[in-house]
Design an enzyme around this catalytic site. Structure first.
Site, mmCIF file in Angstrom:
data_model
loop_
_atom_site.group_PDB
_atom_site.id
_atom_site.type_symbol
_atom_site.label_atom_id
_atom_site.label_comp_id
_atom_site.label_asym_id
_atom_site.label_seq_id
_atom_site.Cartn_x
_atom_site.Cartn_y
_atom_site.Cartn_z
ATOM 1 N N ASP A 302 79.462 40.409 117.698
ATOM 2 C CA ASP A 302 80.801 40.698 117.383
ATOM 3 C C ASP A 302 81.283 40.004 116.276
ATOM 4 O O ASP A 302 82.521 40.025 115.816
ATOM 5 C CB ASP A 302 81.590 40.276 118.657
ATOM 6 C CG ASP A 302 81.324 41.083 119.731
ATOM 7 O OD1 ASP A 302 81.320 42.693 119.513
ATOM 8 O OD2 ASP A 302 81.403 40.944 120.906
ATOM 9 N N GLY A 304 79.296 39.166 113.463
ATOM 10 C CA GLY A 304 78.465 39.653 112.141
ATOM 11 C C GLY A 304 78.661 40.958 112.032
ATOM 12 O O GLY A 304 78.364 41.637 111.098
ATOM 13 N N TYR A 306 81.528 42.858 113.419
ATOM 14 C CA TYR A 306 82.903 43.251 113.686
ATOM 15 C C TYR A 306 84.045 42.233 113.251
ATOM 16 O O TYR A 306 85.123 42.307 113.345
ATOM 17 C CB TYR A 306 83.365 43.462 115.319
ATOM 18 C CG TYR A 306 82.530 44.848 115.689
ATOM 19 C CD1 TYR A 306 82.982 46.012 115.583
ATOM 20 C CD2 TYR A 306 81.363 44.540 116.699
ATOM 21 C CE1 TYR A 306 82.330 47.017 115.895
ATOM 22 C CE2 TYR A 306 80.708 45.772 116.971
ATOM 23 C CZ TYR A 306 81.138 46.905 116.623
ATOM 24 O OH TYR A 306 80.484 47.793 117.136
ATOM 25 N N ASN A 307 83.500 40.881 112.829
ATOM 26 C CA ASN A 307 84.753 40.187 112.445
ATOM 27 C C ASN A 307 85.631 39.243 113.239
ATOM 28 O O ASN A 307 86.799 39.881 113.546
ATOM 29 C CB ASN A 307 85.536 40.412 111.202
ATOM 30 C CG ASN A 307 84.671 39.972 109.707
ATOM 31 O OD1 ASN A 307 83.890 39.267 109.739
ATOM 32 N ND2 ASN A 307 85.062 40.733 108.682
ATOM 33 N N ILE A 308 85.062 38.805 114.483
ATOM 34 C CA ILE A 308 85.812 38.497 115.755
ATOM 35 C C ILE A 308 87.248 38.097 115.541
ATOM 36 O O ILE A 308 88.456 38.319 116.119
ATOM 37 C CB ILE A 308 84.919 37.789 116.704
ATOM 38 C CG1 ILE A 308 85.487 38.016 118.017
ATOM 39 C CG2 ILE A 308 84.611 36.373 116.289
ATOM 40 C CD1 ILE A 308 84.650 37.809 119.360
ATOM 41 N N GLY A 309 87.387 37.238 114.249
ATOM 42 C CA GLY A 309 88.583 36.636 114.070
ATOM 43 C C GLY A 309 89.655 37.462 113.865
ATOM 44 O O GLY A 309 90.859 37.370 114.024
ATOM 45 N N TYR A 386 86.294 44.577 126.025
ATOM 46 C CA TYR A 386 86.090 42.927 126.589
ATOM 47 C C TYR A 386 87.272 42.079 125.696
ATOM 48 O O TYR A 386 87.550 42.316 124.627
ATOM 49 C CB TYR A 386 84.656 42.393 126.319
ATOM 50 C CG TYR A 386 84.044 42.127 127.370
ATOM 51 C CD1 TYR A 386 83.070 43.175 127.649
ATOM 52 C CD2 TYR A 386 83.911 41.206 128.302
ATOM 53 C CE1 TYR A 386 82.062 43.194 128.790
ATOM 54 C CE2 TYR A 386 82.998 40.982 129.226
ATOM 55 C CZ TYR A 386 82.183 41.829 129.643
ATOM 56 O OH TYR A 386 81.328 41.970 130.593
ATOM 57 N N HIS A 439 75.810 38.206 127.568
ATOM 58 C CA HIS A 439 76.681 37.702 126.423
ATOM 59 C C HIS A 439 75.946 36.529 125.669
ATOM 60 O O HIS A 439 75.947 35.486 126.451
ATOM 61 C CB HIS A 439 77.928 37.477 126.818
ATOM 62 C CG HIS A 439 78.681 38.547 127.614
ATOM 63 N ND1 HIS A 439 79.595 39.591 126.932
ATOM 64 C CD2 HIS A 439 78.640 38.857 129.117
ATOM 65 C CE1 HIS A 439 79.911 40.366 127.882
ATOM 66 N NE2 HIS A 439 79.459 39.946 129.228
ATOM 67 N N ASP A 446 77.773 21.065 112.908
ATOM 68 C CA ASP A 446 77.282 20.410 111.766
ATOM 69 C C ASP A 446 77.742 18.846 112.312
ATOM 70 O O ASP A 446 78.886 18.587 112.077
ATOM 71 C CB ASP A 446 78.003 20.765 110.742
ATOM 72 C CG ASP A 446 77.603 20.011 109.332
ATOM 73 O OD1 ASP A 446 76.890 18.997 109.589
ATOM 74 O OD2 ASP A 446 78.148 20.344 108.343
ATOM 75 N N HIS A 598 75.309 38.560 133.169
ATOM 76 C CA HIS A 598 76.216 39.431 133.852
ATOM 77 C C HIS A 598 75.677 40.457 134.431
ATOM 78 O O HIS A 598 75.457 41.667 134.001
ATOM 79 C CB HIS A 598 77.406 40.138 132.736
ATOM 80 C CG HIS A 598 78.576 40.341 133.440
ATOM 81 N ND1 HIS A 598 79.653 40.549 132.767
ATOM 82 C CD2 HIS A 598 78.869 40.571 134.765
ATOM 83 C CE1 HIS A 598 80.566 41.068 133.576
ATOM 84 N NE2 HIS A 598 79.944 41.038 134.650
HETATM 85 CU CU CU Z 1 79.518 41.015 130.774
#
Ligand code: CU
Length: 637
Positions: A302, A304, A306-309, A386, A439, A446, A598
């Site tokens: 999500d 790399g 889909y750019n979750i941000g 989700y 998940h 760092d 899950h």
């Molecule tokens: Cu799940």
């Protein structure tokens, strides 16, 4: 990202302040003026190019000016080429424009939404739907699952769309009605279906899975809980810098990672002591365990892919967060390079956290008790079906916790009524089911524990051998092993040795002469169950180990590599650490993998109550005694 007002670029005070809307406009304009942006160009991302670590540290030490730069990933839709750009806002110049051959950058929200129309209007898809009794196509939902890499795909910028259908109007929960066995490959550049797989008709489950108050009568026995802070909050915000109790840090936000914490420091006896230079979600993946045709290639990276941000929810007062809230907007860029503001994307607030410490002297019957509080910095992203809430907690005892809250709707499938799925949980008598999956998250930490020079130790607890030193057999102790190089620092958790890891300062010592340190304490972990040769295992190699350690390198940010979308695998941590670089007494970066296993439950349907998974960073000899002693007693005591 900006809190409320736009800052003119000339008054930027800290090099880690996110780009303002005006700076995003300028960066896009400079690329346009340089002739780099054509009619087919789409910005996949455009944001602050974070300055090198030394530059940030120099700025914080003596105010050394740092040039302001933007970084962009641009997809040219006319030829499918991907470019990386660096723009100097200080010098008003494009300083880097590079074609990155053979990669597919993230699927954008624009493409994800377009996928619905492309699939719904395709005659072949419509024919397959008619075979399943679906003749109205307005409610057809095509979720753009990433295509992955299996060596048999058609060429192109692909997604592998899976189909559900809203049968009760636009607010119907379509995930209650999966169209099993229909797999639709869409070329996002051509904007059309390029391959259609129909593995056979399974009746579409009809029972509704709706969850709003329109369908579920709310219980009536709850009295209000009011959170009030009549004297205001105990934190201060200056731009994106936050100070709370002894903590000081900066809030960042990127299209790819979402929330980022920068320069996390703790003030101790008048000294500001660094703990973390940067902490962020580096990658995540959701490998499904069902080998059925519809589900065997389901796994979403999500960050790399889909750019979750970019999928952060605008949070609303009193709904997601409770109390006196300070919000930060996320200022990203839309595909045309215009600023895209997600209002209230990041929530900052304090929470009562129950008991902090207590002792009753039973001889005098005097009790000392302190209540704890924590500072919460969070955002929530919706990725298709989700929701992921990413929560950082800072505590008064010096601990830092990362908690991922998993909720939303499970990805569903269907089996013929009267049968049971072999790799999932049946959810109703229409054959609706949810496959088993995991998940798996990797967080890049760092560390700078009391400075940049650190080493990582594995702490195992061992039982003493029998013998004269252990006459009653009760002896056990910890053994610390320094992880000297990258290959030896690929580690897994061990319940049998109560294993955890410590990041120790190479220089600073505590009151008893030991290195100051922070521990990584596992909370919830998973091991992969996919086979070693499975495509997703190659592509998400970070799943193989819970702990990885690398020497700091500015360009090593993403655990599965920069471009995991449609990538054959092997990039990121497995590739870098194969060099077996030294990681002792150096500037170390720790990559910690954890996750949720899950096994779907009936209780997870139709919207799953939050499942938590994360880890704790705990001071271990970082302080000379409890740093929470001076927290004042509750006022009414
Ligand atoms: Cu799940």
């Amino acid at each position: 990202m900006t809190a409320t007002e736009e800052r003119p670029s000339t008054t930027v005070t800290h090099p880690l302040e996110p780009l303002s809307a005006e700076e995003i406009r300028r960066a896009a304009a400079l690329l346009r003026d340089a002739g780099r942006i054509g009619p087919g160009s789409r910005f996949i991302s455009l944001g602050l190019r974070e300055p090198a670590k030394e530059a940030v540290l120099a700025h914080d030490a003596d105010g050394t000016a740092v040039p302001r730069e933007a970084a962009a990933v641009v997809l040219d839709r006319t030829d499918g080429r991907t470019y990386e750009a660096t723009v100097s806002l200080s010098d008003s110049a494009v300083t880097r424009w590079e074609h990155i051959p053979g990669v597919q950058p993230q699927v954008t929200a624009e493409e994800f939404i377009a996928c619905d129309e492309i699939v719904r209007n395709d005659p072949g898809v419509q024919e397959a739907l008619r075979a399943r009794g679906i003749t109205e196509f307005d409610g057809v939902m095509a979720d753009a699952w990433s295509a992955g890499h299996y060596g048999d795909e058609v060429e192109g910028r692909l997604v592998r769309a899976l189909v559900w259908v809203k049968i009760g109007g636009p607010d119907d929960n379509g995930y209650a009605h999966p169209v099993e066995n229909l797999v639709v490959y869409v070329d996002l550049l051509a904007g059309r279906v390029v391959k259609l797989e129909d593995h056979g008709v399974v009746p579409v489950p009809q029972q509704p899975g709706n969850y709003t108050t329109a369908d579920v009568e709310p219980r009536t026995d709850l009295k209000p809980v009011s959170i009030t802070q009549p004297e205001g909050v105990s934190f201060e915000v200056d731009g994106h810098e936050v100070r709370w109790q002894r903590w000081r840090f900066r809030v960042g936000f990127t299209a790819r990672e979402g929330l980022v914490l920068h320069t996390v420091r703790y003030t101790d006896g008048g000294r500001e002591r660094p703990v973390l230079h940067r902490a962020s979600l580096s990658e995540m993946v959701v490998p499904y365990g069902d080998p059925a045709p519809t589900h065997r290639r389901k796994n979403a990276f999500d960050a790399g892919e889909y750019n979750i941000g970019t999928m952060a929810n605008p949070l609303e007062l009193g709904c997601d967060c409770l109390g006196e809230i300070r919000y930060f907007d996320a200022v990203l860029a839309d595909p045309s390079g215009e600023p895209l503001t997600i209002p209230n994307a990041v929530c900052l607030h304090e929470e009562d956290h129950g008991l902090l410490w207590k002792h009753t002297d039973f001889r005098t019957e005097k009790a000392e008790v302190r209540r704890g509080r924590r500072l919460v910095v969070s955002f929530i992203a919706t990725v298709g079906n989700y929701e992921y809430g990413f929560f950082w907690y800072l505590y008064q005892d010096g601990s830092i916790e990362f908690d991922v809250k998993l909720t939303g709707i499970m990805s569903t499938g269907a089996v013929p009524p009267g049968t049971r799925p072999t790799h999932g949980q049946l959810l109703n008598t229409d054959g609706l089911y949810a496959p088993i999956h995991q998940h798996v998250f990797n967080v890049r930490l760092d560390f700078d524990v009391d400075g940049t020079t650190n080493s990582v130790y594995e702490i195992d607890t061992v039982t003493d051998p029998e013998g004269p030193e252990n006459p009653l057999g009760n002896g056990y102790r910890t053994v610390a092993t320094r992880l000297d190089s990258e290959l030896s620092a690929r580690r897994r958790v061990s319940l049998d040795s109560a294993r955890y890891w410590e990041v120790r300062s190479s220089e600073a010592r505590n009151a008893v002469g030991e290195p100051t340190a922070y521990a990584i304490k596992p909370h919830g972990t998973v091991v992969p169950f996919v086979r070693p040769e499975a495509s997703v295992m190659r592509r998400a190699g970070f799943m193989a180990h819970h702990l990885w350690v690398t020497p700091y390198a500015e360009d090593e940010r993403h655990a599965a590599g920069d471009y995991p979308n449609q990538h054959p695998g092997g990039d990121g941590l497995p590739r870098w650490t194969a060099a077996d670089r030294s990681v002792s007494d150096t500037d170390v970066v720790v990559w910690y993998t954890f996750g949720s296993h899950h096994v779907a439950r009936l209780e997870d349907w139709p919207v799953m109550p939050v499942q938590h998974v994360g880890f704790l960073l705990q001071p271990v000899g970082f302080f000379d005694r409890s740093p929470a002693l001076d927290v004042p007693p509750p006022r009414h005591c």
